[in-house]
Design an enzyme around this catalytic site. Structure first.
Site, short mmCIF file in Angstrom:
data_model
loop_
_atom_site.label_atom_id
_atom_site.label_comp_id
_atom_site.label_asym_id
_atom_site.label_seq_id
_atom_site.Cartn_x
_atom_site.Cartn_y
_atom_site.Cartn_z
N GLU A 1 -0.13 5.85 12.52
CA GLU A 1 -1.46 5.33 12.84
C GLU A 1 -1.46 3.81 13.05
OE1 GLU A 1 -6.00 5.31 11.00
OE2 GLU A 1 -4.34 6.12 9.84
N ASP A 2 -0.69 3.07 12.25
CA ASP A 2 -0.80 1.61 12.24
C ASP A 2 0.39 0.87 12.83
OD1 ASP A 2 -3.26 1.86 11.03
OD2 ASP A 2 -2.47 1.65 8.99
N HIS B 1 0.81 -1.22 0.00
CA HIS B 1 0.00 0.00 0.00
C HIS B 1 0.85 1.27 0.00
CE1 HIS B 1 -3.25 2.77 0.67
NE2 HIS B 1 -2.78 3.13 1.85
N ASP C 1 -22.32 11.78 -29.01
CA ASP C 1 -20.91 12.14 -28.83
C ASP C 1 -20.25 11.33 -27.72
OD1 ASP C 1 -22.65 13.43 -27.16
OD2 ASP C 1 -21.50 15.26 -26.99
N ASP D 1 -3.74 8.00 -1.62
CA ASP D 1 -4.17 6.93 -0.72
C ASP D 1 -5.55 6.41 -1.13
OD1 ASP D 1 -4.15 5.39 1.85
OD2 ASP D 1 -5.75 6.79 2.36
N HIS E 1 3.01 7.35 5.33
CA HIS E 1 1.76 7.98 5.78
C HIS E 1 0.98 7.17 6.79
CE1 HIS E 1 -0.10 5.35 2.73
NE2 HIS E 1 -1.24 5.58 3.32
#
Length: 732
Positions: A92-93, A64, A275, A155, A88
């Site tokens: 957080e993780d 990721h 179109d 992301d 990034h």
């Protein structure tokens, strides 16, 4: 996807994991002196802290951040942004700390990562509240550095590419949020290839049946369409060569989402949409070459009247420049042609990232480019005025979509406004004070009311008066986010002032009856203490609560004498006191603050159904009016009278709604429609049929439906009937 980005993508096998070297090669292709060592350190660090983690696909989590960095490289961003993309998710993780990132990668990288982390660390009570507040937080973060938004877009793009690994409900929620927020944001930032891919993937998830049917229909004529594209490209290339104009000619079938939107907008089937093919000329030289090429095209094929747009002389708000024309091509087919220079093309595909300075730490936009994205600053100003995140989301969505008109000030300055804007919108675009004092306008030298709709090329002069102030009915004639938020803010302030004045008078009279003095209670601080116990603010808030009827003056007097304290505003007991049913009434299927015996009405403006998000509005003596959460009227209501309501899951109540069917006028079609409705177990309350001379018909049905999913299913089945052009829900 632009040619350079497509070339980058083709270097990889479809299922191959993106490698760090792929990213490094891409960055070096546009930024030869970038700090590769920074990127290398970020890659090694993120691989280490994410070791052992997996995504739902079963792939290592490292995939990721690498893919996010790859998208940022395709946007041609600087190494600081790409390093932040690699990192990034670390705070957080994983166990990584912001201080550690700052020590290893510098304050700028740490700031970007922390800004992204703050956006995601919020819990909300509803899907829409989460979407609205996340969006607000994202704007706050990107107001300090827009690269936070660019990383967030990258992301989201990779998450959309892997949406098939999620359960259906979560996938649809993410796709809807992408369609509502990230697609228009990418468009306003000018990064067109990102916008196109996000839009296409969201459409395929939200409308899988329509996408599959449309793709199959287009595939049947694929080879014929390819031959047509090659033929037109040959003609255009020869015309340019004969005129001595150098450039590239390309042609493609428009994206499914764009074709479907056009079908819905025009109420036509695919065979009536002509179109579906777009051609693009990317030329060497300046705007003179662009206009020269336009003349060649119009001398070769006749243009369609009203289908020419000059975004070269009048660029879009995101700095997009190109000429758009639709002509009657070979075999009588309509085809759209875009004409631009290489510089215009880079701006169109890469948007804001095409203007980035590559100076390492402290990279920023040039002053002239900051002006191009002034709409971001305006959004930030607006979010400070709007306390309700739902309302904020509703207001800014209007400004995110780029369908615009261009009008002029008397001095010749160009003002971009949403399509359908009025002279009052123009006044607020000039300045909020000008809007507040607007009494009318001179449009092209003619005196007009402030609600007059403006057209491209109008010259507008606003007339003002110091005695004028915003009124609630102004909301009916404005469409821009700035005008709507400013008017609502002013109207609510005026309503609050009137409520405080009314509440003060009510309390004074009740105290007088009891032999008490309001002035003395204020002087002794008793009233201030009472206000602190029963409201969130001071005395003004207490007076407002009395004026709105959320607190009873008699109960306050009893509390002063040592009796029962009044309930806090908005508590269930108070709602039941105010709105208790006076006689037996049908079950509404609504619970107000957890209670089902409250007098309830439904807004005719939106006629909400179970399954749709709703909100309630208190009107003393008349109960609670229930609106759909996204109803335009709901956002014009005083937030102090809004109360939480929900559908009662234990109650199944049929509600009367209206739908309209546009179709051909032919025998048996009405019978097929009514048979389809009955087969779904839905009762028809009324039907009105109108036929026209062009062999078309409009059929209006009143249906009794128990929930929104049933209605959607019925409308979908009606839409599949041969001869039906469009099925729409009608809200009064």
């Amino acid at each position: 996807m632009p040619a350079t980005a497509a070339k980058f993508a083709r270097r990889r096998q479809p299922d191959a994991m993106l490698r760090f070297n792929d990213i490094a090669d891409r960055v070096l292709s546009y930024h030869a002196d970038c700090d590769l060592a920074l990127l290398q350190r970020a890659y090694v660090y993120t691989a280490k802290v994410h070791e052992g983690q997996q995504r739902l696909s079963g792939e290592p989590y490292l995939v990721h951040p690498l893919e996010v960095a790859g998208v940022l490289a395709e946007m041609r961003l600087d190494e600081v942004t790409i390093a932040a993309g690699l990192l990034h998710d670390t705070v957080e993780d994983t166990l990584a700390a912001p201080q550690e990132l700052e020590a290893l990668f510098g304050a700028e990288v740490a700031f970007l990562v922390e800004g992204l982390t703050k956006i995601s660390k919020v819990e909300f009570s509803s899907v829409r509240a989460r979407q609205a507040e996340n969006f607000r937080k994202m704007l706050v973060a990107m107001s300090k550095d827009i690269r936070i938004l660019l990383i967030k877009l990258a992301d989201r793009l990779h998450n959309m590419r892997t949406l098939h690994y999620l359960d259906e409900e979560k996938a649809r929620r993410i796709a809807q949020e992408t369609s509502d927020i990230y697609v228009p944001l990418a468009d306003r930032l000018g990064i067109h290839w990102v916008k196109r891919e996000l839009e296409d993937r969201a459409f395929r998830r939200l409308h899988p049946t329509a996408a599959a049917e449309l793709e199959n229909a287009l595939h049947r004529r694929h080879q014929e369409r390819e031959r047509y594209i090659e033929q037109v490209k040959g003609v255009l290339s020869q015309k340019l060569a004969d005129a001595g104009i150098r450039g590239e000619v390309s042609g493609r079938q428009k994206d499914l989402a764009a074709i479907h939107a056009k079908m819905e907008r025009r109420g036509k089937t695919l065979d009536k949409i002509y179109d579906v093919i777009a051609f693009r000329l990317v030329l060497e030289g300046d705007s003179e070459a662009v206009y020269h090429a336009l003349g060649l095209i119009h001398s070769t094929w006749p243009p369609v009247p009203g289908r020419f747009k000059d975004y070269v002389a009048l660029p879009k708000a995101n700095a997009y420049q190109s000429l758009h024309t639709t002509v009657i091509g070979p075999y009588g087919e309509r085809m759209e042609i875009q004409i631009r220079t290489h510089t215009m093309h880079d701006n169109a595909e890469f948007g804001i990232s095409a203007h980035w300075k590559y100076k390492g730490v402290g990279a920023q936009l040039r002053t002239e480019d900051e002006r191009r994205f002034d709409w971001l600053r305006q959004l930030m100003e607006r979010q400070g005025e709007l306390s309700d995140p739902h309302e904020f989301l509703d207001v800014v969505k209007v400004d995110l979509f780029p369908d615009q008109v261009f009008v002029f000030t008397p001095e010749g300055d160009v003002i971009n406004l949403p399509r359908g804007a009025s002279a009052l919108d123009f006044a607020y675009a000039i300045h909020s004070e000008v809007g507040d004092r607007c009494i009318g306008a001179r449009v092209n030298g003619v005196q007009r009311p402030r609600g007059v709709k403006l057209s491209n090329g109008d010259t507008v002069e606003i007339q003002t008066s110091r005695s004028q102030s915003p009124k609630k009915d102004w909301l009916a004639v404005v469409v821009s986010g700035k005008a709507r938020s400013r008017i609502r803010h002013a109207v609510r302030q005026a309503e609050n002032a009137r409520s405080r004045e009314l509440g003060r008078g009510i309390l004074e009279r009740e105290l007088r009856k009891a032999g008490l003095s309001l002035g003395r209670l204020q002087a002794e601080g008793v009233l201030s203490e009472l206000a602190g116990r029963h409201t969130r603010g001071g005395e003004p808030e207490l007076f407002a609560a009395l004026g709105y009827g959320r607190i009873s003056a008699k109960s306050l007097v009893r509390a002063l004498r040592g009796g029962e304290s009044p309930p806090a505003p908005g508590k269930p007991r108070k709602l039941r006191d105010i709105f208790r049913r006076r006689r037996a009434a049908p079950v509404s299927g609504i619970r107000v603050d957890g209670h089902g015996d409250v007098l309830v009405r439904f807004g005719r403006c939106c006629s909400p159904l179970p399954g749709e998000e709703i909100t309630g509005f208190i009107t003393r003596g008349r109960g609670v009016t229930v609106h759909a959460r996204d109803c335009r009227v709901a956002f014009e209501l005083d937030p102090d009278r809004v109360t939480e309501v929900e559908w009662d899951r234990d109650s199944e109540v049929s509600r009367r709604i209206k739908i309209r069917v546009h179709s051909r006028d032919e025998p048996g079609l009405l019978a097929n429609i009514t048979r389809t409705i009955s087969a779904a177990g839905v009762n028809i309350g009324a039907a009105r049929i109108n036929t026209h001379h062009d062999r078309t018909a409009v059929q209006n049905f009143d249906l009794w439906v128990t929930d929104s999913s049933t209605l959607r299913a019925v409308m979908r089945e009606i839409g599949r009937i041969k001869g039906v052009h469009l099925v729409e829900r009608v809200r009064a």
